[in-house]
Design a protein around this motif. Structure first.
Motif, PDB file in Angstrom:
ATOM      1  N   MET A  15      -5.032  -8.075  -3.184  1.00 55.86           N
ATOM      2  CA  MET A  15      -5.673  -7.882  -1.882  1.00 55.86           C
ATOM      3  C   MET A  15      -4.963  -8.608  -0.741  1.00 55.86           C
ATOM      4  O   MET A  15      -4.911  -8.098   0.375  1.00 55.86           O
ATOM      5  N   ASP A  16      -4.398  -9.781  -0.991  1.00 60.01           N
ATOM      6  CA  ASP A  16      -3.610 -10.447   0.049  1.00 60.01           C
ATOM      7  C   ASP A  16      -2.400  -9.595   0.421  1.00 60.01           C
ATOM      8  O   ASP A  16      -2.103  -9.398   1.594  1.00 60.01           O
ATOM      9  N   ALA A  17      -1.700  -9.124  -0.597  1.00 59.34           N
ATOM     10  CA  ALA A  17      -0.527  -8.283  -0.352  1.00 59.34           C
ATOM     11  C   ALA A  17      -0.933  -6.987   0.344  1.00 59.34           C
ATOM     12  O   ALA A  17      -0.244  -6.522   1.264  1.00 59.34           O
ATOM     13  N   PHE A  18      -2.042  -6.410  -0.070  1.00 53.51           N
ATOM     14  CA  PHE A  18      -2.542  -5.187   0.567  1.00 53.51           C
ATOM     15  C   PHE A  18      -2.827  -5.446   2.048  1.00 53.51           C
ATOM     16  O   PHE A  18      -2.446  -4.658   2.910  1.00 53.51           O
ATOM     17  N   ALA A  19      -3.480  -6.561   2.338  1.00 54.13           N
ATOM     18  CA  ALA A  19      -3.820  -6.883   3.723  1.00 54.13           C
ATOM     19  C   ALA A  19      -2.568  -7.057   4.578  1.00 54.13           C
ATOM     20  O   ALA A  19      -2.504  -6.560   5.712  1.00 54.13           O
ATOM     21  N   VAL A  20      -1.558  -7.734   4.047  1.00 55.70           N
ATOM     22  CA  VAL A  20      -0.314  -7.908   4.804  1.00 55.70           C
ATOM     23  C   VAL A  20       0.416  -6.571   4.922  1.00 55.70           C
ATOM     24  O   VAL A  20       1.012  -6.272   5.964  1.00 55.70           O
ATOM     25  N   ALA A  21       0.354  -5.748   3.889  1.00 56.98           N
ATOM     26  CA  ALA A  21       0.977  -4.418   3.950  1.00 56.98           C
ATOM     27  C   ALA A  21       0.306  -3.563   5.025  1.00 56.98           C
ATOM     28  O   ALA A  21       0.976  -2.798   5.730  1.00 56.98           O
ATOM     29  N   VAL A  22      -1.010  -3.697   5.161  1.00 53.42           N
ATOM     30  CA  VAL A  22      -1.727  -2.984   6.233  1.00 53.42           C
ATOM     31  C   VAL A  22      -1.168  -3.417   7.588  1.00 53.42           C
ATOM     32  O   VAL A  22      -0.901  -2.579   8.464  1.00 53.42           O
ATOM     33  N   CYS A  23      -0.948  -4.713   7.758  1.00 58.72           N
ATOM     34  CA  CYS A  23      -0.386  -5.227   9.013  1.00 58.72           C
ATOM     35  C   CYS A  23       1.032  -4.706   9.235  1.00 58.72           C
ATOM     36  O   CYS A  23       1.399  -4.380  10.367  1.00 58.72           O
ATOM     37  N   LYS A  24       1.821  -4.641   8.177  1.00 56.88           N
ATOM     38  CA  LYS A  24       3.173  -4.084   8.292  1.00 56.88           C
ATOM     39  C   LYS A  24       3.099  -2.628   8.753  1.00 56.88           C
ATOM     40  O   LYS A  24       3.834  -2.210   9.641  1.00 56.88           O
ATOM     41  N   GLY A  25       2.223  -1.855   8.138  1.00 55.29           N
ATOM     42  CA  GLY A  25       2.065  -0.454   8.519  1.00 55.29           C
ATOM     43  C   GLY A  25       1.589  -0.301   9.944  1.00 55.29           C
ATOM     44  O   GLY A  25       2.021   0.605  10.673  1.00 55.29           O
ATOM     45  N   THR A 141      -0.009  -4.158  -7.701  1.00 58.38           N
ATOM     46  CA  THR A 141       0.308  -4.675  -6.368  1.00 58.38           C
ATOM     47  C   THR A 141       1.271  -3.757  -5.641  1.00 58.38           C
ATOM     48  O   THR A 141       1.117  -3.514  -4.438  1.00 58.38           O
ATOM     49  N   PHE A 142       2.266  -3.239  -6.348  1.00 58.67           N
ATOM     50  CA  PHE A 142       3.199  -2.296  -5.736  1.00 58.67           C
ATOM     51  C   PHE A 142       2.450  -1.087  -5.180  1.00 58.67           C
ATOM     52  O   PHE A 142       2.629  -0.712  -4.024  1.00 58.67           O
ATOM     53  N   ALA A 143       1.586  -0.509  -6.005  1.00 53.17           N
ATOM     54  CA  ALA A 143       0.848   0.696  -5.587  1.00 53.17           C
ATOM     55  C   ALA A 143      -0.076   0.402  -4.404  1.00 53.17           C
ATOM     56  O   ALA A 143      -0.122   1.181  -3.439  1.00 53.17           O
ATOM     57  N   LEU A 144      -0.794  -0.710  -4.460  1.00 52.45           N
ATOM     58  CA  LEU A 144      -1.706  -1.040  -3.363  1.00 52.45           C
ATOM     59  C   LEU A 144      -0.952  -1.415  -2.087  1.00 52.45           C
ATOM     60  O   LEU A 144      -1.412  -1.111  -0.985  1.00 52.45           O
ATOM     61  N   SER A 145       0.199  -2.034  -2.221  1.00 47.12           N
ATOM     62  CA  SER A 145       1.011  -2.367  -1.043  1.00 47.12           C
ATOM     63  C   SER A 145       1.565  -1.105  -0.399  1.00 47.12           C
ATOM     64  O   SER A 145       1.582  -0.980   0.828  1.00 47.12           O
ATOM     65  N   LEU A 146       2.018  -0.188  -1.221  1.00 51.41           N
ATOM     66  CA  LEU A 146       2.506   1.105  -0.731  1.00 51.41           C
ATOM     67  C   LEU A 146       1.397   1.809   0.060  1.00 51.41           C
ATOM     68  O   LEU A 146       1.611   2.256   1.190  1.00 51.41           O
ATOM     69  N   ALA A 147       0.222   1.841  -0.544  1.00 49.91           N
ATOM     70  CA  ALA A 147      -0.932   2.460   0.130  1.00 49.91           C
ATOM     71  C   ALA A 147      -1.308   1.679   1.385  1.00 49.91           C
ATOM     72  O   ALA A 147      -1.653   2.280   2.418  1.00 49.91           O
ATOM     73  N   GLY A 148      -1.226   0.359   1.337  1.00 44.55           N
ATOM     74  CA  GLY A 148      -1.575  -0.478   2.477  1.00 44.55           C
ATOM     75  C   GLY A 148      -0.713  -0.198   3.698  1.00 44.55           C
ATOM     76  O   GLY A 148      -1.213  -0.159   4.827  1.00 44.55           O
TER      77      GLY A 148
END
Length: 186
Positions: A15-25, A141-148
């Motif tokens: 979830m931390d990685a997902f949240a940062v990935a959302v910010c990247k997106g 984490t890879f999959a959730l980051s990609l989605a994020g």
């Protein structure tokens, strides 16, 4: 550790990685599969490596603290979970940055996976196939980051704090579950 528990743990850690990935997106003008994959590889890779490192450290002193290992797992998971809840409820805005250079991504990957190091220590005290566990955590984490990255680009930062909050709750519940199982309440 059964697969459902491992999956739940992997999602919580991600979830931390997902949240940062959302910010990247959010910061990216246009998201490409390549850019999203770069974020996913950095975050997924570190989310896999850190618990392995924690496991190796934990195995070194496993025999010395075997009688309190369940308490250590409980405390570590609860501390990580509470920290994630605190970040989710914080009103502080994070800067968004679309940069994918190795320096920026290394800092973010380490920052989002420190909690996975502590979880790796707890793995040393549990019945876990460490290679399967770290690969599974990395893939999730890879999959959730990609989605994020894609979600962030489409919807903005709307889901960032919700993801961190959910991750915190999941980790606290897993810590309680480990403790209750050891005390033979579950």
């Amino acid at each position: 550790m059964d697969w459902l528990t491992l999956f739940t743990l992997a999602v919580g850690l991600s979830m931390d990685a997902f949240a940062v990935a959302v910010c990247k997106g959010l910061a990216m003008q246009k998201v490409t599969l390549k850019n999203a994959a770069v974020v996913g590889i950095w975050f997924g890779g570190f989310q896999a490596l850190m618990p392995l490192g924690g496991y190796i450290l934990g195995v070194q002193f496993k025999d010395k603290i075997n009688s309190v290992d369940h308490w250590i797992a409980f405390v570590l998971l609860c501390i990580i979970g509470v920290n994630m809840l605190r970040e989710a409820l914080s009103k502080e805005e994070e800067k968004t940055d679309a940069s994918l250079n190795w320096k920026a991504m290394l800092v973010l990957a380490v920052a989002t996976s420190i909690d996975a190091l502590a979880v790796g220590v707890t793995f040393a005290f549990l019945n876990v196939n460490i290679l399967s566990a770290v690969l599974f955590i990395g893939v999730i984490t890879f999959a959730l980051s990609l989605a994020g990255v894609k979600i962030g680009n489409l919807f903005g930062a709307k889901y960032k704090s919700k993801a961190e909050f959910a991750g915190g709750i999941i980790l606290i519940i897993l810590g309680v579950k480990i403790l209750l199982e050891h005390l033979r309440i579950l």
